[in-house]
Enzyme design. Structure first.
Site, short mmCIF file in Angstrom:
data_model
loop_
_atom_site.label_atom_id
_atom_site.label_comp_id
_atom_site.label_asym_id
_atom_site.label_seq_id
_atom_site.Cartn_x
_atom_site.Cartn_y
_atom_site.Cartn_z
N SER A 78 0.78 -1.22 -0.14
CA SER A 78 -0.09 -0.06 0.02
C SER A 78 0.71 1.19 0.14
CB SER A 78 -1.06 -0.11 1.14
OG SER A 78 -2.08 0.76 1.03
N HIS A 111 -8.20 -4.92 -1.54
CA HIS A 111 -6.92 -4.33 -1.15
C HIS A 111 -6.04 -5.17 -0.39
CE1 HIS A 111 -4.26 -0.93 -0.92
NE2 HIS A 111 -4.12 -1.00 0.31
N ASP A 161 -9.94 -3.50 -5.65
CA ASP A 161 -9.50 -2.61 -4.66
C ASP A 161 -10.60 -1.65 -4.27
OD1 ASP A 161 -8.23 -1.15 -2.92
OD2 ASP A 161 -6.33 -1.62 -3.89
#
Ligand SMILES: *[C@@H]1O[C@H](CO)[C@@H](O)[C@H](O)[C@H]1NC(C)=O
Ligand SMILES: *[C@@H]1O[C@H](CO)[C@@H](O)[C@H](O)[C@H]1NC(C)=O
Length: 312
Positions: free
Chosen positions: A124, A294, A241
């Site tokens: 991330s 995600h 995501d």
């Protein structure tokens, strides 16, 4: 006299000949020695995402174990900003990326195990932070960089709270309304990669982190060269995501300036003008995608698609 000279000049030749024969005869044995002492695997440096820490046994701690199981004897360094888990987690939200990268650079430089280089693995926001690190801090050198759900063109929205602090997220959302004021840039990590497509001029002028590492204002040749020097840059996008907005940012795609229409990487000025050298990288730039939200992936997917092809 002449004889002696001749003798002398022959001696080294004979020795050379004998040595060559000896080495030739010994080569299988020397080869075995090499096999017994393999060069140690390239170390791996990980950088966690927001709301996470360096060593959470359920996330990066687990990833570390998976990598160690797959690559015998590998050294894994997981970046922690500040002393202790609480400080590390807090920094993920509330320390500006530039400062975090400075700390990480010092941390890697003082780790002797990394002096010959390492592979980077960013999760991330840790993805764009490691990329910034590769561009700004080339000693020790990063070899291959893999980012999972990174936000290389930033984000415009915080639809789901990354990590599990709802209280932080509500606060952060309020602050992001003022993302480009100097004080918010100074205290909030995501403000450093807040990218308002409807106000590109302000983004370029005020974003202290992303606009800089993306060479938006002027082209920093050192940044470009350091990125091009990577052996591989592997960008993983999660097809479903709901945290990264827009998810195309994981592949350097984004909203077309002045609109909310998605552009692919190859339609952006960053690509067309090759401001970062991504075009120049050719097939060393690898775009991977996988179904899932995600950072949702299985151990098997990770080992097959990341560890074996890029780290082993
Ligand atoms: C995830 O995204 C892919 C590609 O867009 C799509 O084919 C798939 O149906 C999606 N999966 C879910 C569970 O939404
Ligand atoms: C961008 O790449 C896609 C395939 O990934 C291709 O279909 C498209 O034509 C390309 N666009 C441009 C402007 O080159």
């Amino acid at each position: 006299m002449a004889k002696e000279l001749k003798f002398k000049s022959m001696l080294p030749k004979n020795i050379c000949f004998v040595l060559i024969l000896l080495l030739h005869a010994l080569s299988p044995i020397l080869g075995m020695f090499r096999m017994n002492f393999p060069t140690s695997p390239v170390p791996i440096v990980m950088w966690h995402g927001i709301g996470d820490t360096c060593c959470n046994p359920l996330s990066l701690g687990r990833i570390k174990e998976v990598i160690e199981k797959e690559i015998n004897g590998v050294y894994v360094h997981s970046i922690s900003i500040g002393h202790g888990f609480a400080k590390d987690a807090e920094s993920g939200y509330f320390m500006p990326p530039n400062k975090q990268i400075e700390i990480a650079c010092e941390q890697l430089r003082s780790d002797d195990n990394l002096k010959n280089g390492y592979h980077g693995l960013g999760f991330s926001q840790g993805g764009q932070f490691l990329r910034g690190l590769a561009q700004r801090c080339s000693d020790p050198p990063m070899k291959t960089l893999v980012t999972l759900g990174g936000q290389h063109q930033g984000v415009y929205g915080l639809p789901k709270c990354p990590g599990d602090s709802k209280k932080y997220c509500d606060y952060i959302r309020r602050l992001l309304n003022h993302a480009y004021s100097n004080w918010v840039q100074r205290i909030l990590a995501p403000a450093g990669y807040w990218h308002d497509p409807l106000d590109e001029p302000t983004y370029k002028k005020k974003s202290k982190f992303l606009a800089d590492i993306n060479n938006e204002v002027f082209i920093n040749q050192e940044y470009k060269q350091n990125l091009v020097n990577l052996e591989k840059l592997v960008l993983v996008k999660f097809n479903n995501d709901t945290t990264v907005q827009p998810k195309e940012s994981s592949w350097f795609g984004y909203y077309k300036p002045g609109s909310l229409v998605i552009q692919r990487l190859n339609e952006t000025s960053l690509w067309i003008e090759d401001r970062l050298g991504l075009k120049k990288m050719g097939d060393r730039l690898v775009l991977l995608d996988t179904d899932g939200d995600h950072l949702q992936f299985s151990e098997e997917w990770f080992v097959t698609n990341i560890v074996r092809p890029y780290f082993k």
